[in-house]
Write a protein that holds these residues in place. Structure first.
Motif, PDB file in Angstrom:
ATOM      1  N   THR A  64       0.894  -1.184   0.077  1.00 54.70           N
ATOM      2  CA  THR A  64      -0.085   0.012  -0.060  1.00 54.70           C
ATOM      3  C   THR A  64       1.051   1.337  -0.078  1.00 54.70           C
ATOM      4  OG1 THR A  64      -1.694  -0.995   1.091  1.00 54.70           O
ATOM      5  CG2 THR A  64      -1.982   1.243   1.252  1.00 54.70           C
ATOM      6  N   GLY A  65       1.764   1.141   0.666  1.00 58.15           N
ATOM      7  CA  GLY A  65       2.833   2.420   0.397  1.00 58.15           C
ATOM      8  C   GLY A  65       3.504   2.550  -0.766  1.00 58.15           C
ATOM      9  N   ALA A  66       3.558   1.594  -1.479  1.00 62.58           N
ATOM     10  CA  ALA A  66       4.244   1.659  -2.823  1.00 62.58           C
ATOM     11  C   ALA A  66       3.098   2.277  -3.686  1.00 62.58           C
ATOM     12  CB  ALA A  66       4.500   0.244  -3.372  1.00 62.58           C
ATOM     13  N   MET A  67       1.769   1.974  -3.445  1.00 65.16           N
ATOM     14  CA  MET A  67       0.520   2.475  -4.138  1.00 65.16           C
ATOM     15  C   MET A  67       0.542   4.084  -3.939  1.00 65.16           C
ATOM     16  SD  MET A  67      -2.236  -0.511  -3.568  1.00 65.16           S
ATOM     17  CE  MET A  67      -3.460   0.255  -4.563  1.00 65.16           C
ATOM     18  N   HIS A  68       0.648   4.179  -2.619  1.00 69.79           N
ATOM     19  CA  HIS A  68       0.641   5.556  -2.132  1.00 69.79           C
ATOM     20  C   HIS A  68       1.750   6.442  -2.696  1.00 69.79           C
ATOM     21  CE1 HIS A  68       0.125   8.854   0.940  1.00 69.79           C
ATOM     22  NE2 HIS A  68       1.269   9.213   0.639  1.00 69.79           N
ATOM     23  N   ALA A  69       2.924   5.749  -2.881  1.00 68.51           N
ATOM     24  CA  ALA A  69       4.153   6.484  -3.773  1.00 68.51           C
ATOM     25  C   ALA A  69       3.869   6.794  -5.027  1.00 68.51           C
ATOM     26  CB  ALA A  69       5.465   5.650  -3.398  1.00 68.51           C
ATOM     27  N   ALA A  70       3.225   5.761  -5.676  1.00 64.65           N
ATOM     28  CA  ALA A  70       2.952   5.898  -7.285  1.00 64.65           C
ATOM     29  C   ALA A  70       2.251   6.856  -7.564  1.00 64.65           C
ATOM     30  CB  ALA A  70       2.332   4.517  -7.779  1.00 64.65           C
ATOM     31  N   VAL A  71       0.794   7.039  -6.796  1.00 63.20           N
ATOM     32  CA  VAL A  71      -0.207   8.174  -7.014  1.00 63.20           C
ATOM     33  C   VAL A  71       0.571   9.475  -6.727  1.00 63.20           C
ATOM     34  CG1 VAL A  71      -2.367   8.814  -6.281  1.00 63.20           C
ATOM     35  CG2 VAL A  71      -1.920   6.559  -6.748  1.00 63.20           C
ATOM     36  N   THR A  72       1.080   9.757  -5.723  1.00 63.60           N
ATOM     37  CA  THR A  72       1.392  11.133  -5.038  1.00 63.60           C
ATOM     38  C   THR A  72       2.555  11.612  -5.955  1.00 63.60           C
ATOM     39  OG1 THR A  72       2.990   9.889  -3.392  1.00 63.60           O
ATOM     40  CG2 THR A  72       0.647  10.723  -2.874  1.00 63.60           C
ATOM     41  N   ASN A  73       3.287  10.739  -6.662  1.00 65.02           N
ATOM     42  CA  ASN A  73       4.472  11.076  -7.362  1.00 65.02           C
ATOM     43  C   ASN A  73       4.155  11.323  -8.926  1.00 65.02           C
ATOM     44  OD1 ASN A  73       7.488  10.806  -6.181  1.00 65.02           O
ATOM     45  ND2 ASN A  73       6.029   9.673  -5.037  1.00 65.02           N
ATOM     46  N   LEU A  74       3.141  10.517  -9.186  1.00 68.09           N
ATOM     47  CA  LEU A  74       2.756  10.404 -10.840  1.00 68.09           C
ATOM     48  C   LEU A  74       1.702  11.431 -11.125  1.00 68.09           C
ATOM     49  CD1 LEU A  74       2.629   6.751 -11.546  1.00 68.09           C
ATOM     50  CD2 LEU A  74       4.173   8.699 -12.816  1.00 68.09           C
ATOM     51  N   PHE A  75       0.752  12.048 -10.073  1.00 64.75           N
ATOM     52  CA  PHE A  75      -0.342  12.903 -10.487  1.00 64.75           C
ATOM     53  C   PHE A  75      -0.251  14.321  -9.508  1.00 64.75           C
ATOM     54  CE2 PHE A  75      -1.371   8.437 -11.480  1.00 64.75           C
ATOM     55  CZ  PHE A  75      -1.421   8.820 -12.890  1.00 64.75           C
ATOM     56  N   ALA A  76      -0.528  15.304  -9.874  1.00 62.37           N
ATOM     57  CA  ALA A  76      -0.801  16.316  -9.012  1.00 62.37           C
ATOM     58  C   ALA A  76      -2.216  16.498  -8.779  1.00 62.37           C
ATOM     59  CB  ALA A  76      -0.020  17.654  -9.815  1.00 62.37           C
ATOM     60  N   PRO A  77      -2.412  17.094  -7.668  1.00 61.40           N
ATOM     61  CA  PRO A  77      -3.843  17.535  -7.336  1.00 61.40           C
ATOM     62  C   PRO A  77      -4.589  18.034  -8.473  1.00 61.40           C
ATOM     63  CG  PRO A  77      -2.151  18.050  -5.388  1.00 61.40           C
ATOM     64  CD  PRO A  77      -1.634  17.521  -6.588  1.00 61.40           C
ATOM     65  N   GLY A  78      -5.599  17.654  -8.657  1.00 61.10           N
ATOM     66  CA  GLY A  78      -6.622  18.323  -9.637  1.00 61.10           C
ATOM     67  C   GLY A  78      -6.731  17.441 -10.974  1.00 61.10           C
ATOM     68  N   GLU A  79      -5.487  16.759 -11.000  1.00 62.05           N
ATOM     69  CA  GLU A  79      -5.640  15.656 -12.223  1.00 62.05           C
ATOM     70  C   GLU A  79      -6.354  14.622 -12.320  1.00 62.05           C
ATOM     71  OE1 GLU A  79      -1.871  15.508 -14.916  1.00 62.05           O
ATOM     72  OE2 GLU A  79      -1.290  14.943 -12.634  1.00 62.05           O
ATOM     73  N   LYS A  80      -7.035  14.057 -13.342  1.00 59.39           N
ATOM     74  CA  LYS A  80      -7.957  13.154 -13.277  1.00 59.39           C
ATOM     75  C   LYS A  80      -7.709  11.656 -13.834  1.00 59.39           C
ATOM     76  CE  LYS A  80     -12.444  14.265 -14.953  1.00 59.39           C
ATOM     77  NZ  LYS A  80     -13.571  14.570 -16.012  1.00 59.39           N
ATOM     78  N   VAL A  81      -8.118  10.840 -12.927  1.00 61.02           N
ATOM     79  CA  VAL A  81      -7.725   9.476 -13.265  1.00 61.02           C
ATOM     80  C   VAL A  81      -8.895   8.424 -13.484  1.00 61.02           C
ATOM     81  CG1 VAL A  81      -5.271   9.557 -12.181  1.00 61.02           C
ATOM     82  CG2 VAL A  81      -7.246   8.931 -10.728  1.00 61.02           C
ATOM     83  N   LEU A  82      -8.508   7.320 -14.088  1.00 61.77           N
ATOM     84  CA  LEU A  82      -9.476   6.088 -14.190  1.00 61.77           C
ATOM     85  C   LEU A  82      -9.321   5.335 -13.383  1.00 61.77           C
ATOM     86  CD1 LEU A  82     -12.155   5.306 -15.563  1.00 61.77           C
ATOM     87  CD2 LEU A  82     -10.447   4.216 -17.504  1.00 61.77           C
ATOM     88  N   VAL A  83     -10.083   4.890 -12.188  1.00 69.72           N
ATOM     89  CA  VAL A  83     -10.002   3.666 -11.396  1.00 69.72           C
ATOM     90  C   VAL A  83     -10.626   2.626 -11.775  1.00 69.72           C
ATOM     91  CG1 VAL A  83      -9.928   2.723  -9.126  1.00 69.72           C
ATOM     92  CG2 VAL A  83      -8.955   5.113  -9.459  1.00 69.72           C
ATOM     93  N   ILE A  84     -10.069   1.414 -11.824  1.00 72.49           N
ATOM     94  CA  ILE A  84     -10.638   0.299 -12.115  1.00 72.49           C
ATOM     95  C   ILE A  84     -11.033  -0.600 -10.982  1.00 72.49           C
ATOM     96  CG2 ILE A  84     -10.863  -2.050 -13.473  1.00 72.49           C
ATOM     97  CD1 ILE A  84     -10.337   0.594 -15.115  1.00 72.49           C
ATOM     98  N   GLU A  85     -12.209  -0.270 -10.394  1.00 70.85           N
ATOM     99  CA  GLU A  85     -12.803  -0.838  -9.033  1.00 70.85           C
ATOM    100  C   GLU A  85     -13.331  -2.223  -9.238  1.00 70.85           C
ATOM    101  OE1 GLU A  85     -14.429   1.551  -5.940  1.00 70.85           O
ATOM    102  OE2 GLU A  85     -13.969   3.255  -7.164  1.00 70.85           O
ATOM    103  N   GLY A  86     -12.591  -3.482  -8.965  1.00 68.36           N
ATOM    104  CA  GLY A  86     -13.197  -4.582  -9.161  1.00 68.36           C
ATOM    105  C   GLY A  86     -13.146  -5.271  -7.819  1.00 68.36           C
ATOM    106  N   GLY A  87     -12.592  -4.631  -6.706  1.00 65.68           N
ATOM    107  CA  GLY A  87     -12.712  -5.295  -5.548  1.00 65.68           C
ATOM    108  C   GLY A  87     -12.099  -4.171  -4.423  1.00 65.68           C
ATOM    109  N   LYS A  88     -11.601  -5.003  -3.338  1.00 61.93           N
ATOM    110  CA  LYS A  88     -11.117  -3.883  -2.274  1.00 61.93           C
ATOM    111  C   LYS A  88      -9.994  -3.244  -2.598  1.00 61.93           C
ATOM    112  CE  LYS A  88      -8.895  -4.416   2.371  1.00 61.93           C
ATOM    113  NZ  LYS A  88      -8.320  -5.375   3.459  1.00 61.93           N
ATOM    114  N   PHE A  89      -9.095  -3.591  -3.587  1.00 56.59           N
ATOM    115  CA  PHE A  89      -7.908  -3.138  -3.855  1.00 56.59           C
ATOM    116  C   PHE A  89      -7.980  -2.003  -4.861  1.00 56.59           C
ATOM    117  CE2 PHE A  89      -6.614  -6.768  -1.461  1.00 56.59           C
ATOM    118  CZ  PHE A  89      -5.894  -6.198  -0.469  1.00 56.59           C
TER     119      PHE A  89
END
Lengths: 390, 390
Positions: A64-89
């Protein structure tokens, strides 16, 4: 003592003895030559595992820390992303994206369903502002394998980054980062890598690194650019989990010896074995067509309480499996068969499943489910795993 | 093989065999009863170690991760904090505070100098908007012990949180959180706790928890309120470093057996031994009056290159020590004596220091520096450590 303990959960997984003995070594210093040698040794193995020519970075955190690292380094606040929500993760991707104040568009799937490349293509066409697709290669909560190889074909020619949580896929089923056009691939130590939890690994494509530079450092602890600079001189930015990295070096040697193809072949065959065994017991499978290769999610008959199944399997057979997640907590059993697990463990798992079912008030007339399972294993091992071409 | 390897650095430190054997155990699942028992077992030991009735939270990260967690949970962007910058780790507090967009006032100290309560009192009087003081109990880069017990008397009656990096202090020298009025105390696994790196521990005072609630969740991975809720039911928010937590349970048992007082007494005596030995060798000490109890920072004579000293000590004696940090990289040697280290290790360290000095072109006429060092150790052990009253 009377039953051996068998950990058949979707992570952590059992550890090979070679790894465990290294974990027990006395400390070396993380700023000295002995540690540099460990870092030098692991990088080619990590690149082989990830299927990339990019630097693979070790991070001192959970997946989860690596997921946090990915999102916070790759996208600036306000940018739009598409999330595939197929379960808890998938939900976790959304929560992290929201905590970074991204604008989130979600593709919510039914439990057991995989996303399709067509649905992603349509979503991106409908919303050209989307700058990233966040997806699990394997959604550990349901056992679904999303078709990441097809998603890369959708995102690679667009200004859209494909960010893949490979936590229960890397080292379990094919996920070659460069060939599939993955822009960010990450995993944790406690799944395919056969290590205790506490270490995450992450790699970025060339264009993802450009994006990280454009976004700028958002995060003191998870500063991927600074981490990369250190990695290039075989160091880590902060004190690293030394003994897990030493264990990783051994684990990667084991992968090289078995070859990735050999590991995938085994994982595919274990999956066939678990699915056949469960079906022979008369049980339904949660993921019908797109299923992961490291765990099998089994639906329980109505009226059977999964917590009782797990309890009896543990107490009577020494087999630890996992329940479902969220609303499926008591209606699904997840039988893990990733990491340092082989056919005889899955055999034990199937027997424990039947024992647990009976203890919980279920009934199965199955007589030869074990033989059928072993037969499916042998057939799948001979036949080899299906190709997934980008 | 000809020389035993002796790790005498300011962390990671050598590991007791009891801990190492537990690190090598096969995995248990982090969401099952076996793990709950580990969490139940460690909490009283952690509260004893931290000197607190508050919940002590394990985090899957390095010590720096815990510093990041503290700053981002305790202070909202725009708030003002006072940073005690007495070395590299003081600078790290500033960098983390800046990355959280806090307004930072720094009290910059000369290398080897400790802050005074008077200076902090004056700084707070001059700037009533300051809401936190960020300080190291022990500044590992210089070996200075800041008078945290006196700082608590300054902050406890004000609306100012005392945030203490105890990374090279907890389990090494007294740092009782509640008695001293510390609002946030954190440490890492690889120092006094005699574990590999990869686990951090953090506790907050009641008023610090109130502040965390007021600031609100800033951070998905380091969400202390959610982590606390999990901790109260003997769980962790995300997958935890299972084998380090199992090692921690053993380490805390060792602390309870030796008692904190016994450990502090030993650490104080080892410090006296190292200081006396270095002085007998004709060397200057970097921290003159306020020195930490887990490492001794030694100034090298002009013209002696510390990297050559370290190299010869390692190659000829098997003793691994650390150099200085930043501008002191080659002019200072840091002899670590924390964790699973005893008098005979320090003796080896002093001999290695003399050997290294000679190899680097230094000279010492000292004949009985070892005997003097051992005598100082015995005297300090008999005399006991100085009281530090809040």
């Amino acid at each position: 003592m009377l039953n051996k303990l068998r950990l058949l959960t979707p992570g952590p997984t059992p550890l090979p003895e070679e790894v465990r003995l290294v974990l027990a070594r006395d400390m070396i210093h993380h700023r000295k030559q002995d540690f540099v040698r460990v870092m030098e040794r692991i990088q080619p193995g990590l690149q082989y595992l990830f299927g990339t020519s990019q630097q693979v970075l070790p991070l001192s955190c959970s997946g989860t820390g690596a997921m946090h690292a990915a999102v916070t380094n790759l996208f600036a606040p306000g940018e739009k992303v598409l999330v595939i929500e197929g379960g808890k993760f998938g939900e976790r991707w959304r929560e992290i994206a929201q905590s970074q104040k991204l604008e989130v568009v979600s593709l919510v799937l039914e439990n057991g369903q995989a996303v399709t490349a067509e649905a992603v293509r349509e979503a991106l066409a409908a919303d050209p502002a989307v700058r990233g697709v966040l997806v699990q290669a394997s959604e550990t909560s349901t056992g679904v394998l999303h078709p990441v190889h097809e998603l890369g074909a959708v995102t690679r020619d667009r200004d859209v980054l494909l960010v893949v949580d490979g936590i229960s896929a890397v080292g379990i089923s094919p996920c070659p980062m460069d060939a599939w056009g993955i822009d960010c691939l990450l995993t944790g130590s406690q799944k395919g890598l056969m290590l205790p939890p506490g270490l995450a690994l992450l790699a970025l494509s060339a264009r993802a690194w450009d994006k990280v530079r454009a976004v700028g450092p958002a995060n003191f602890y998870f500063n991927l650019l600074a981490e990369r600079d250190k990695s290039l001189v075989h160091q880590t930015l902060f004190t690293s989990p030394v003994n897990l990295l030493q264990g990783l070096a051994v684990s990667l040697d084991l992968f090289r010896e078995a070859t990735l193809e050999g590991v995938y072949r085994k994982q595919w065959a274990l999956t066939a074995m678990a699915r056949t065994g469960a079906a022979s017991l008369g049980l339904d499978l949660l993921a019908r067509t797109h299923f992961t290769w490291g765990l099998t999610s089994i639906r329980l008959p109505a009226g059977i309480d999964g917590s009782l199944v797990l309890k009896a399997a543990a107490e009577r057979c020494g087999v630890i499996m996992a329940g479902g997640q969220g609303e499926m907590k008591k209606s699904v059993i997840r039988l893990g068969h990733m990491g340092h697990v082989d056919w005889s463990d899955v055999l034990a798992g199937l027997h424990a499943l039947k024992t647990g079912l009976a203890a919980a008030g279920g009934y199965s007339a199955a007589k030869s489910y074990m033989e059928e399972a072993v037969h499916a294993y042998e057939e799948a091992l001979d036949g080899g795993y299906p190709e997934m071409r980008a």
